[in-house]
Write a protein that holds these residues in place. Structure first.
Motif, PDB file in Angstrom:
ATOM      1  N   GLY A   1      98.399  46.971 141.458  1.00  0.00           N
ATOM      2  CA  GLY A   1      97.451  47.425 141.920  1.00  0.00           C
ATOM      3  C   GLY A   1      96.810  48.217 141.401  1.00  0.00           C
ATOM      4  O   GLY A   1      95.635  48.052 140.772  1.00  0.00           O
ATOM      5  N   TYR A   2      97.061  49.323 140.599  1.00  0.00           N
ATOM      6  CA  TYR A   2      96.225  50.480 140.448  1.00  0.00           C
ATOM      7  C   TYR A   2      95.876  50.067 138.478  1.00  0.00           C
ATOM      8  O   TYR A   2      94.651  50.061 138.403  1.00  0.00           O
ATOM      9  N   LYS A   3      96.499  49.265 137.766  1.00  0.00           N
ATOM     10  CA  LYS A   3      96.019  48.891 136.847  1.00  0.00           C
ATOM     11  C   LYS A   3      95.225  47.562 137.025  1.00  0.00           C
ATOM     12  O   LYS A   3      93.843  47.322 135.828  1.00  0.00           O
ATOM     13  N   VAL A   4      95.011  46.873 137.837  1.00  0.00           N
ATOM     14  CA  VAL A   4      93.912  46.148 138.616  1.00  0.00           C
ATOM     15  C   VAL A   4      92.950  46.299 138.459  1.00  0.00           C
ATOM     16  O   VAL A   4      91.547  46.051 138.180  1.00  0.00           O
ATOM     17  N   VAL A   5      92.823  47.510 139.795  1.00  0.00           N
ATOM     18  CA  VAL A   5      91.637  48.175 140.164  1.00  0.00           C
ATOM     19  C   VAL A   5      91.042  49.205 139.427  1.00  0.00           C
ATOM     20  O   VAL A   5      89.487  48.919 139.671  1.00  0.00           O
ATOM     21  N   PHE A   6      91.921  50.195 138.648  1.00  0.00           N
ATOM     22  CA  PHE A   6      91.291  50.801 138.022  1.00  0.00           C
ATOM     23  C   PHE A   6      91.019  50.346 136.969  1.00  0.00           C
ATOM     24  O   PHE A   6      90.339  51.033 135.993  1.00  0.00           O
TER      25      PHE A   6
ATOM     26  N   SER B   1      94.887  37.216 135.934  1.00  0.00           N
ATOM     27  CA  SER B   1      95.478  35.908 134.584  1.00  0.00           C
ATOM     28  C   SER B   1      95.179  35.859 133.976  1.00  0.00           C
ATOM     29  O   SER B   1      94.051  36.550 133.186  1.00  0.00           O
ATOM     30  N   PRO B   2      95.457  34.798 133.023  1.00  0.00           N
ATOM     31  CA  PRO B   2      95.239  34.726 131.229  1.00  0.00           C
ATOM     32  C   PRO B   2      93.695  34.677 131.468  1.00  0.00           C
ATOM     33  O   PRO B   2      93.394  33.608 132.040  1.00  0.00           O
ATOM     34  N   ASN B   3      93.630  33.979 130.220  1.00  0.00           N
ATOM     35  CA  ASN B   3      92.638  33.905 129.544  1.00  0.00           C
ATOM     36  C   ASN B   3      90.581  34.332 129.901  1.00  0.00           C
ATOM     37  O   ASN B   3      90.156  33.236 130.137  1.00  0.00           O
ATOM     38  N   GLN B   4      91.254  35.118 131.021  1.00  0.00           N
ATOM     39  CA  GLN B   4      89.701  35.957 131.499  1.00  0.00           C
ATOM     40  C   GLN B   4      89.041  36.686 129.922  1.00  0.00           C
ATOM     41  O   GLN B   4      89.241  37.565 129.672  1.00  0.00           O
ATOM     42  N   GLN B   5      87.719  35.906 129.817  1.00  0.00           N
ATOM     43  CA  GLN B   5      87.383  36.782 129.167  1.00  0.00           C
ATOM     44  C   GLN B   5      86.031  37.666 129.725  1.00  0.00           C
ATOM     45  O   GLN B   5      85.252  37.292 130.687  1.00  0.00           O
ATOM     46  N   THR B   6      85.442  38.572 128.860  1.00  0.00           N
ATOM     47  CA  THR B   6      84.416  39.136 128.971  1.00  0.00           C
ATOM     48  C   THR B   6      83.608  39.561 127.191  1.00  0.00           C
ATOM     49  O   THR B   6      83.872  39.707 125.934  1.00  0.00           O
ATOM     50  N   LYS B   7      82.491  39.836 127.813  1.00  0.00           N
ATOM     51  CA  LYS B   7      81.304  39.986 126.887  1.00  0.00           C
ATOM     52  C   LYS B   7      81.856  41.566 126.306  1.00  0.00           C
ATOM     53  O   LYS B   7      82.225  42.233 126.900  1.00  0.00           O
ATOM     54  N   THR B   8      81.658  41.081 124.711  1.00  0.00           N
ATOM     55  CA  THR B   8      81.997  42.579 123.722  1.00  0.00           C
ATOM     56  C   THR B   8      80.758  42.666 123.058  1.00  0.00           C
ATOM     57  O   THR B   8      79.816  41.607 122.895  1.00  0.00           O
ATOM     58  N   TRP B   9      79.634  43.628 122.432  1.00  0.00           N
ATOM     59  CA  TRP B   9      78.556  43.703 121.700  1.00  0.00           C
ATOM     60  C   TRP B   9      79.161  44.724 120.307  1.00  0.00           C
ATOM     61  O   TRP B   9      79.897  45.172 120.224  1.00  0.00           O
TER      62      TRP B   9
ATOM     63  N   SER C   1      82.660  48.666 130.730  1.00  0.00           N
ATOM     64  CA  SER C   1      83.580  49.989 131.341  1.00  0.00           C
ATOM     65  C   SER C   1      83.080  50.323 133.087  1.00  0.00           C
ATOM     66  O   SER C   1      82.147  50.461 132.657  1.00  0.00           O
ATOM     67  N   THR C   2      84.434  49.957 133.377  1.00  0.00           N
ATOM     68  CA  THR C   2      84.527  50.967 134.607  1.00  0.00           C
ATOM     69  C   THR C   2      84.539  52.496 134.396  1.00  0.00           C
ATOM     70  O   THR C   2      84.334  52.827 135.433  1.00  0.00           O
ATOM     71  N   LYS C   3      84.706  52.786 133.566  1.00  0.00           N
ATOM     72  CA  LYS C   3      85.946  54.229 133.681  1.00  0.00           C
ATOM     73  C   LYS C   3      84.336  54.953 133.617  1.00  0.00           C
ATOM     74  O   LYS C   3      83.350  55.236 132.575  1.00  0.00           O
TER      75      LYS C   3
ATOM     76  N   VAL D   1     101.301  37.491 133.764  1.00  0.00           N
ATOM     77  CA  VAL D   1     102.477  38.617 134.443  1.00  0.00           C
ATOM     78  C   VAL D   1     102.676  39.687 134.672  1.00  0.00           C
ATOM     79  O   VAL D   1     103.054  40.626 134.333  1.00  0.00           O
ATOM     80  N   MET D   2     103.848  39.013 134.191  1.00  0.00           N
ATOM     81  CA  MET D   2     105.421  39.760 133.470  1.00  0.00           C
ATOM     82  C   MET D   2     105.039  40.175 132.101  1.00  0.00           C
ATOM     83  O   MET D   2     105.234  41.524 132.448  1.00  0.00           O
TER      84      MET D   2
END
Lengths: 510, 323
Positions: free
Chosen positions: A25-30, A36-44, A119-121, A471-472
């Motif tokens: 949960g920590y890894k997902v939330v924070f 799930s695989p193949n989720q993509q995000t924008k990068t510059w 990033s949400t950091k 997931v594993m």
């Protein structure tokens, strides 16, 4: 009656599952790891092109590069500068890349490339500034500024509200004469921001310029933009010097702060920096791994993503074995399906990975059945156990070869990959099946054989699930969850489904 | 079939123990692992039984090494009837019964003939671990073939019936006779199709039976009813079972006994993981008796006291079923 053993198993199970889910949960939330695989995000990709004219002698270029980038994380960076030596000077809140060369004549080109992703950091500047002294303004500015300061002071409580109010007044659409006077000479964003900082010095609020790049889709000639930063004694607050909007805007890459120059050149002239931005999409998981700072990624460095790629692939497979084992546990303990050996079905499931399910089942059954009949003939030859096993192994190999050759003739590629079938599994299956056949009869042998195939098929389907593999692999702490589950199941003393059938006569007669 | 599955709650009410519960609460709790070799190796069991004065079939010889198989004809010369079995076999697997000779050949109880070469191969398979758990190297035991007591002669068609007694904490809690059938090839192994017939613990009288996990009151070959027969030497059998449990120290033990015409009850083998079919054969779950014994702080030391306990347990059973 709950025994101590049951209690401690329950507690251990809860602990392990709890720990596993908490880490996950920590890894997902924070850390923002996708589930799930193949989720993509924008990068510059931000590129800074530095060019200058070398004067023939040694040249040194000091180029400030980003260090603290709130809202964005630096995934990677490149310095492209063929014959230049590069030294990166890390300071607490800034970094300077120093390119140096013994001889630079004529047009010189240096590139700096930076890859960033949202990033949400939480990162922020920590350095505390000194309190500034009020500067001496010239008249008539001095009285105008004094008037503005007095106006604003009436309506503000702290640094943030003061700055907000000041910006509102200075940027008012219908400025009063004081503001108009201050605004009269300003011709650039930089000058405007510096003026505001000077005014703020009059009330001893420390301020500075934040230089950065607004990231857009793809732009070739991007100019650095200035934002105003004021320190409230605790942290730096950021304001847009024109609109007064507080905070760092979205997708704004903070490049440098303060008055230090962006570029310093010795041994040349006409230094120029040109920024360009391009955007692209990358796998979120890749981005998260690259973007996590060493401190935060203690958890990530404990996961197989941190391994070299060939090892990763092995672990992708190995981490699925517990899933297969769990399937075996469920089928044996809760349903009561008989299988050859405890973990033989997992090995069979692994073998199916090479062939896909249908052809795996077909070729496995075919080879085992043919092998079984040959084994019965071998039985009549009365061979010793180990030589007989060897003979079966060789026969299995021949059968596989024949099957592959035939399927090749027929143009079926799937069956061909049967060659990667773990043959030992086949040989052992044949041997075990024939002993069961002789000892317990054909019925029992076929029963256990089909039980093994059933468990292997379900194990295969789960073990080849992309989502589960992902997931594993990304959340190896799920191993703790599986461990906890298997502890729990280890103390299951209830009936098996098949026993409800087996013992039914004990109930029906009542 | 409407009732393909029993309701778990009803099974539980009837005290039926499932494999999972047997493993977790009986075998793991009452059978220390280090004692397993005493029952898993039939040679050791035989020796222990002899030392404790428990009657066993006479041991003719032991074959330990492959090269000895060549001398099998001399080893067997003195005997026309004998049994060959693996020392570490399980579930009655790998047992070869020779009922006599016919020329150069041996005769199986089914009247099939088997050559000396085949017997040698058979023994060699035993030695290489074909029937042992985990395929470890094994020894072949050649021993006295039990001349079976005619007490079940009318019911069964061929083979030797044996009696399985379940002993918990040194007290017999349930028993059944295992009757060979044509399907089981004369073997008294329920997995191979033998019939299990429940026994009333206090009277030693047979009841209905179980065939392939199904309740069945007649023998499949002869159609004779299996109930109402008095098992001879019943008290001796119970005392033997008690002595076995005391000798090996296992808390949950299956004792397999055969009845010899001349020698009476003989201990065949012990089992540290006895199956649960005895519940179907007796149409009663084991849980009631086991719980009653678990509730007792101590078990009396003398066999006679324990026999009394057996009978009191049966009373519990009866009251439970009538209630």
């Amino acid at each position: 009656m709950i025994s101590v053993k049951d209690m401690s198993v329950k507690i251990w199970g809860f602990l392990l599952i709890g720990i596993g889910l908490t880490i996950g949960g920590y890894k997902v939330v924070f850390l923002g790891l996708p589930m799930s695989p193949n989720q993509q995000t924008k990068t510059w990709t931000v590129q800074a092109k530095v060019n200058f004219k070398g004067s023939g002698g040694p040249a040194i270029v000091d180029f400030t590069v980003p260090k603290i980038t709130p809202g964005l994380s630096i995934l990677d960076e490149d310095f492209i500068s063929s014959k230049y030596g590069l030294a990166l000077q890390e300071k607490r809140e800034s970094r300077v890349a120093q390119w140096a060369v013994r001889r630079a004549r004529g047009e010189q080109l240096l590139y700096y490339r930076l890859f960033v992703a949202p990033s949400t950091k939480q990162v922020a500047w920590q350095e505390k500034p000194d309190f500034p002294f009020p500067p001496d303004f010239e008249e008539p500015y001095a009285s105008a500024i004094r008037a503005i300061i007095d106006d604003v002071r009436k309506e503000s409580a702290d640094v943030a509200t003061y700055t907000r109010e000041l910006l509102q007044q200075l940027n008012a659409e219908q400025p009063n004469e004081n503001v108009a006077l201050v605004r009269s000479d300003i011709n650039s964003g930089k000058a405007w921001t510096l003026t505001i900082i000077d005014i703020l010095k009059g009330v001893r609020i420390p301020g500075r310029v934040l230089w950065g790049i607004p990231l857009s889709e793809a732009t070739n000639d991007v100019k650095l933009r200035q934002l105003l930063q004021v320190h409230n004694g605790d942290r730096w607050l950021t304001f847009d010097p024109y609109s007064g909007a507080e905070g760092i805007p979205d997708n704004f890459l903070a490049w440098k702060t303060g008055n230090n120059p962006l570029i310093e050149l010795t041994g040349g002239d006409r230094a120029e920096v040109q920024f360009s931005v391009t955007s692209s999409y990358r796998d979120l998981i890749e981005v998260t791994r690259l973007g996590a700072e060493p401190l935060d990624s203690a958890l990530l460095s404990m996961s197989p993503i941190a391994l070299p790629v060939p090892n990763q692939n092995v672990y992708r497979l190995l981490l699925m074995l517990p899933i297969g084992a769990l399937v075996v546990v469920i089928f044996r303990t809760f349903i009561g399906v008989q299988t050859f050996g405890t973990f033989m079905p997992i090995l069979m499931a692994l073998a199916f990975r090479e062939t896909q399910l249908f052809w795996g089942l077909v070729s496995f059954s075919a080879i085992v059945l043919i092998g079984l009949f040959i084994r019965f003939y071998l039985e009549r030859l009365m061979l010793l156990l180990v030589p007989r096993l060897t003979a079966i192994l060789i026969i299995v190999l021949i059968l596989m070869l024949v099957l592959s050759l035939i399927s090749n003739q027929m143009g079926a590629e799937r069956v061909l990959s049967v060659a990667l079938f773990p043959m030992v599994i086949l040989a052992m299956t044949i041997e075990r099946m024939s002993i069961t056949w002789e000892e317990h009869g054909a019925r029992e042998a076929l029963y256990q054989g089909s039980g093994s195939l059933l468990v292997a098929s379900i194990g295969y389907l789960l073990m080849s699930s992309e989502q589960l593999t992902y997931v594993m692999f990304v959340f190896p702490e799920m191993l703790l969850v599986l461990l906890g589950l298997s502890l729990w199941m280890g103390r299951y003393t209830g009936y098996r489904l098949t026993e409800l059938h087996r013992f039914r006569s004990l109930v029906s007669r009542q | 079939m409407i009732n393909l599955f029993a309701r778990p709650s009803l099974l539980k009410k009837n005290g039926v123990i499932g494999i999972n519960r047997r493993n977790a609460e009986l075998i793991m709790r009452y059978n220390p692992r280090h004692l397993y070799p005493l029952v898993d190796d039939k040679l050791i069991t035989k020796q222990l039984a002899l030392d404790a004065g428990i009657a066993v079939p006479e041991l003719y010889s032991v074959v330990e090494y492959q090269r000895e198989t060549r001398h099998l004809s001399t080893l067997l010369a003195a005997h026309d009837e004998f049994v060959i079995k693996p020392s570490k076999g399980s579930g009655g697997n790998g047992i070869l019964v020779i009922a006599g000779r016919f020329g150069d050949h041996f005769r199986k109880p089914s009247s099939d003939l088997i050559s000396l070469g085949e017997v040698e191969h058979y023994v060699s398979n035993i030695l290489s671990g074909m029937y042992s758990l985990g395929g470890v190297a094994d020894k072949a035991i050649i021993e006295y073939r039990v001349k079976f007591d005619p007490f079940f002669e009318d019911i069964i068609f061929q083979g030797v019936p044996d009696i399985r007694v379940i002993v918990f904490r040194g007290v017999p809690v349930a028993a059944m006779v295992r009757l060979p059938t044509r399907e089981s090839d004369g073997k008294a192994n329920l997995h191979q199709g033998a019939q299990g017939v429940g026994i009333d613990m206090s009277t030693g009288e047979s009841r209905g039976g179980v065939l392939h996990n199904r309740y069945c009151t007649t023998h499949p070959d002869t159609r004779m009813t299996t109930s109402g027969l008095k098992i001879p030497h019943w008290d001796t059998i119970l005392k033997m079972a008690i002595a076995c449990a005391d000798t090996v120290g296992l808390g949950y033990l299956g004792v397999d006994i055969v009845m010899d015409r001349d020698l009476g009850p003989l201990l065949l083998e012990l089992n540290a993981r006895p199956g649960l079919n005895v519940q179907i054969a007796n149409q009663t779950g084991l849980q009631g008796a086991i719980q009653a014994l678990q509730a007792r702080a101590s078990i009396p030391a003398s066999a006679d006291e324990r026999l009394k306990l057996v009978r009191s347990l049966t009373d519990i059973h009866l009251t439970e079923t009538t209630a």
